[in-house]
Write a protein that holds these residues in place. Sequence first.
Motif, PDB file in Angstrom:
ATOM      1  N   TYR A  56     105.183  86.758 -15.792  1.00  0.00           N
ATOM      2  CA  TYR A  56     103.808  87.239 -15.611  1.00  0.00           C
ATOM      3  C   TYR A  56     103.744  88.254 -14.465  1.00  0.00           C
ATOM      4  N   GLN A  57     104.422  87.951 -13.360  1.00  0.00           N
ATOM      5  CA  GLN A  57     104.404  88.843 -12.205  1.00  0.00           C
ATOM      6  C   GLN A  57     104.958  90.217 -12.559  1.00  0.00           C
ATOM      7  N   VAL A  58     106.078  90.246 -13.256  1.00  0.00           N
ATOM      8  CA  VAL A  58     106.695  91.523 -13.632  1.00  0.00           C
ATOM      9  C   VAL A  58     105.766  92.325 -14.539  1.00  0.00           C
ATOM     10  N   ALA A  97      97.975  76.081 -19.005  1.00  0.00           N
ATOM     11  CA  ALA A  97      97.372  76.633 -20.226  1.00  0.00           C
ATOM     12  C   ALA A  97      96.805  78.031 -19.966  1.00  0.00           C
ATOM     13  N   ALA A  98      96.173  78.220 -18.818  1.00  0.00           N
ATOM     14  CA  ALA A  98      95.615  79.529 -18.470  1.00  0.00           C
ATOM     15  C   ALA A  98      96.739  80.546 -18.261  1.00  0.00           C
ATOM     16  N   LEU A  99      97.805  80.117 -17.596  1.00  0.00           N
ATOM     17  CA  LEU A  99      98.961  80.995 -17.396  1.00  0.00           C
ATOM     18  C   LEU A  99      99.543  81.420 -18.739  1.00  0.00           C
ATOM     19  N   LYS A 100      99.725  80.476 -19.623  1.00  0.00           N
ATOM     20  CA  LYS A 100     100.310  80.778 -20.925  1.00  0.00           C
ATOM     21  C   LYS A 100      99.415  81.728 -21.722  1.00  0.00           C
ATOM     22  N   VAL A 122      99.420  86.455  -7.887  1.00  0.00           N
ATOM     23  CA  VAL A 122      99.616  85.687  -9.123  1.00  0.00           C
ATOM     24  C   VAL A 122      99.216  84.235  -8.889  1.00  0.00           C
ATOM     25  N   GLU A 123      99.690  83.661  -7.797  1.00  0.00           N
ATOM     26  CA  GLU A 123      99.345  82.267  -7.491  1.00  0.00           C
ATOM     27  C   GLU A 123      97.836  82.109  -7.315  1.00  0.00           C
ATOM     28  N   ALA A 124      97.210  83.063  -6.634  1.00  0.00           N
ATOM     29  CA  ALA A 124      95.759  82.997  -6.427  1.00  0.00           C
ATOM     30  C   ALA A 124      95.022  83.119  -7.755  1.00  0.00           C
ATOM     31  N   ASN A 125      95.520  83.961  -8.632  1.00  0.00           N
ATOM     32  CA  ASN A 125      94.896  84.156  -9.947  1.00  0.00           C
ATOM     33  C   ASN A 125      94.846  82.854 -10.747  1.00  0.00           C
ATOM     34  N   PHE A 126      95.869  82.012 -10.598  1.00  0.00           N
ATOM     35  CA  PHE A 126      95.946  80.784 -11.390  1.00  0.00           C
ATOM     36  C   PHE A 126      95.610  79.526 -10.591  1.00  0.00           C
ATOM     37  N   GLU A 127      95.112  79.711  -9.396  1.00  0.00           N
ATOM     38  CA  GLU A 127      94.758  78.557  -8.571  1.00  0.00           C
ATOM     39  C   GLU A 127      93.703  77.710  -9.282  1.00  0.00           C
ATOM     40  N   GLY A 128      94.054  76.457  -9.503  1.00  0.00           N
ATOM     41  CA  GLY A 128      93.143  75.513 -10.134  1.00  0.00           C
ATOM     42  C   GLY A 128      92.989  75.676 -11.640  1.00  0.00           C
ATOM     43  N   LYS A 187     108.116  75.034 -22.076  1.00  0.00           N
ATOM     44  CA  LYS A 187     108.046  73.804 -21.293  1.00  0.00           C
ATOM     45  C   LYS A 187     107.492  74.081 -19.897  1.00  0.00           C
ATOM     46  N   THR A 188     106.585  73.231 -19.471  1.00  0.00           N
ATOM     47  CA  THR A 188     106.086  73.242 -18.093  1.00  0.00           C
ATOM     48  C   THR A 188     106.092  71.800 -17.611  1.00  0.00           C
ATOM     49  N   ASP A 189     105.682  71.591 -16.379  1.00  0.00           N
ATOM     50  CA  ASP A 189     105.636  70.227 -15.869  1.00  0.00           C
ATOM     51  C   ASP A 189     104.183  69.791 -15.692  1.00  0.00           C
ATOM     52  N   PRO A 190     103.951  68.512 -15.422  1.00  0.00           N
ATOM     53  CA  PRO A 190     102.574  68.021 -15.338  1.00  0.00           C
ATOM     54  C   PRO A 190     101.831  68.414 -14.055  1.00  0.00           C
ATOM     55  N   ASN A 191     102.522  68.991 -13.096  1.00  0.00           N
ATOM     56  CA  ASN A 191     101.883  69.395 -11.844  1.00  0.00           C
ATOM     57  C   ASN A 191     100.900  70.532 -12.131  1.00  0.00           C
ATOM     58  N   PRO A 192      99.608  70.334 -11.857  1.00  0.00           N
ATOM     59  CA  PRO A 192      98.614  71.358 -12.186  1.00  0.00           C
ATOM     60  C   PRO A 192      98.653  72.575 -11.260  1.00  0.00           C
ATOM     61  N   THR A 193      99.308  72.469 -10.125  1.00  0.00           N
ATOM     62  CA  THR A 193      99.393  73.589  -9.194  1.00  0.00           C
ATOM     63  C   THR A 193     100.509  74.525  -9.635  1.00  0.00           C
ATOM     64  N   LEU A 194     100.174  75.785  -9.792  1.00  0.00           N
ATOM     65  CA  LEU A 194     101.165  76.768 -10.217  1.00  0.00           C
ATOM     66  C   LEU A 194     101.625  77.569  -9.006  1.00  0.00           C
ATOM     67  N   SER A 195     102.923  77.510  -8.738  1.00  0.00           N
ATOM     68  CA  SER A 195     103.471  78.248  -7.607  1.00  0.00           C
ATOM     69  C   SER A 195     104.888  78.685  -7.927  1.00  0.00           C
ATOM     70  N   PHE A 196     105.349  79.669  -7.185  1.00  0.00           N
ATOM     71  CA  PHE A 196     106.706  80.180  -7.357  1.00  0.00           C
ATOM     72  C   PHE A 196     107.694  79.251  -6.644  1.00  0.00           C
TER      73      PHE A 196
END
Length: 132
Positions: free
Chosen positions: A52-54, A73-76, A63-69, A29-38
């Motif tokens: 992912y970080q570990v 789906a990309a994170l998963k 990690v946040e920069a890697n998934f910016e924008g 489960k994730t949320d609809p917010n497209p911005t990925l942050s800790f």
Amino acid sequence: MSKSDENRDSCIYLLDSPDEINRKIKRAKTDPNPTLSFDENRHEVFNLLSIYQVLSGKEKEAVEANFEGKGAAALKKELTELLVEDLKPIREKYNELASNPSLVDVVLQKGRERVEPIAKQTLAIAKQRVGL
């Protein structure tokens, strides 16, 4: 992902196949917010990013920069790749041992032979100290 949940799909097991890992991560489960942050208030995204970080060994900012924008789906996808690769040696060693039970028996016997004298000595000391 929760190891205390009775649902087998709620966590990744060390012996899960790559297909099982992929399915479980895709369904996470994730949320609809497209911005990925800790953001600890976004529990599901925070959990996936932390895993992912570990596994990646990257700092939170990297990690946040890697998934910016890129979105969840990309994170998963990348997390699945990391998990499959990191767990591969464990699965391979397990399969090797499972296919050769006599090897396991030899290792257990050697271990027993090595620790038995130590255990006997410890037991003797314990008996002496309690007066038996």
